[in-house]
Design an enzyme around this catalytic site. Structure first.
Site, short mmCIF file in Angstrom:
data_model
loop_
_atom_site.label_atom_id
_atom_site.label_comp_id
_atom_site.label_asym_id
_atom_site.label_seq_id
_atom_site.Cartn_x
_atom_site.Cartn_y
_atom_site.Cartn_z
N GLN A 37 0.81 -1.16 0.01
CA GLN A 37 -0.04 -0.17 0.00
C GLN A 37 0.94 1.28 -0.15
OE1 GLN A 37 -3.11 0.37 -0.48
NE2 GLN A 37 -3.21 2.57 0.02
N GLU A 38 1.96 1.15 0.45
CA GLU A 38 2.89 2.24 0.88
C GLU A 38 3.77 2.67 -0.44
OE1 GLU A 38 3.05 4.41 3.10
OE2 GLU A 38 2.13 3.67 4.79
N SER A 39 4.19 1.77 -1.06
CA SER A 39 5.11 1.83 -2.28
C SER A 39 4.89 0.93 -3.51
CB SER A 39 6.51 1.79 -1.84
OG SER A 39 6.75 0.61 -1.26
N TYR A 99 -7.05 3.17 4.03
CA TYR A 99 -5.61 2.62 4.14
C TYR A 99 -5.74 1.19 5.12
CZ TYR A 99 -0.63 2.42 5.91
OH TYR A 99 0.63 1.93 6.17
#
Length: 238
Positions: free
Chosen positions: A109-111, A195
């Site tokens: 999810q972050e990168s 998120y």
């Protein structure tokens, strides 16, 4: 004041009040589309920075449905799904006693496993650590192994802070522990709720993929069966 100007002012006030995350910022780029903030959550953010009584933390069951156990460390001692940086992720997950599937979901999810990812706010690397957080953790986020270790360590800190609750720990990673404490749970911010929901869903997928990955690896060295072979079940690591 225009909507864009109001949103910018809200972000500025949140940062001044310490509501911005110590790890990945609310402005961290997402790898999949996010649901636009509703007028209700936007109003909640306005109320929070204006000093009004905060809206109650979300009770949406979909935000906790993917959480397992009470420690967030399910499967920490077993190899995880076949993803980029699998060895580094499994090593960090074992070291900090976090679920390797949860750590994979967070990184996705972050990168989206891009070690060069960055955000306008300054977050960098696979786990999108802010410079100050990375320094406090003693890691260089531009180095994949260190970014993963820093993300795992920071996630472990949030799990410890919030009673081992993966959903609250993820919310703290995204919106900051101060926001989770302020609202007594997952803040009513659309981005943070999305998120948490996505990371838990990704983690569930990776947990299902891990046994299949292990079985596939074992089959390479197993003796050939004496009965007619059956088709292998495909699995996805995305």
């Amino acid at each position: 004041m225009s909507v864009d100007a109001t949103v910018a002012r809200v972000a500025q006030l949140e940062a001044m009040l310490g509501l911005s995350p110590a790890g990945a910022p609310v402005g961290t780029p997402q790898t999949t589309g996010t649901t636009p903030a509703t007028s209700t959550s936007f109003a909640a953010q306005l109320a929070s920075v204006a000093g009004s009584s905060p809206t109650s933390a979300t009770t949406d069951p979909s935000l906790t449905a993917g959480a397992t156990g009470t420690t967030g460390a399910t499967g920490a001692d077993t190899p995880g799904a076949n993803t980029p940086y699998a060895t580094e992720i499994d090593t960090a997950a074992k070291k900090y006693n976090v679920d390797p599937a949860l750590l994979r979901g967070l990184i996705r999810q972050e990168s989206n496993f891009n070690p060069n990812a960055g955000s306008p706010a300054g977050a960098r690397g696979l786990t999108q650590l802010m410079p100050g957080t990375a320094a406090a953790l003693g890691v260089d986020p531009s180095v994949p192994a260190q970014a993963i270790e820093g993300g795992a360590k920071y996630l472990r800190q949030q799990l410890d802070k919030f009673g081992g609750d993966p959903a609250k720990a993820l919310a703290a990673y995204n919106a900051g522990p101060g926001a989770v404490q302020r609202y007594g749970g997952i803040p009513p911010f659309a981005e943070t709720q999305n998120y948490v929901r996505k990371v838990l869903a990704y983690a569930a997928d990776y947990r299902q993929a891990a046994p299949a990955a292990s079985a596939a690896a074992a089959s390479v060295t197993s003796p050939a069966p004496t009965v007619a072979p059956t088709a292998s079940l495909p699995y996805s690591t995305t």
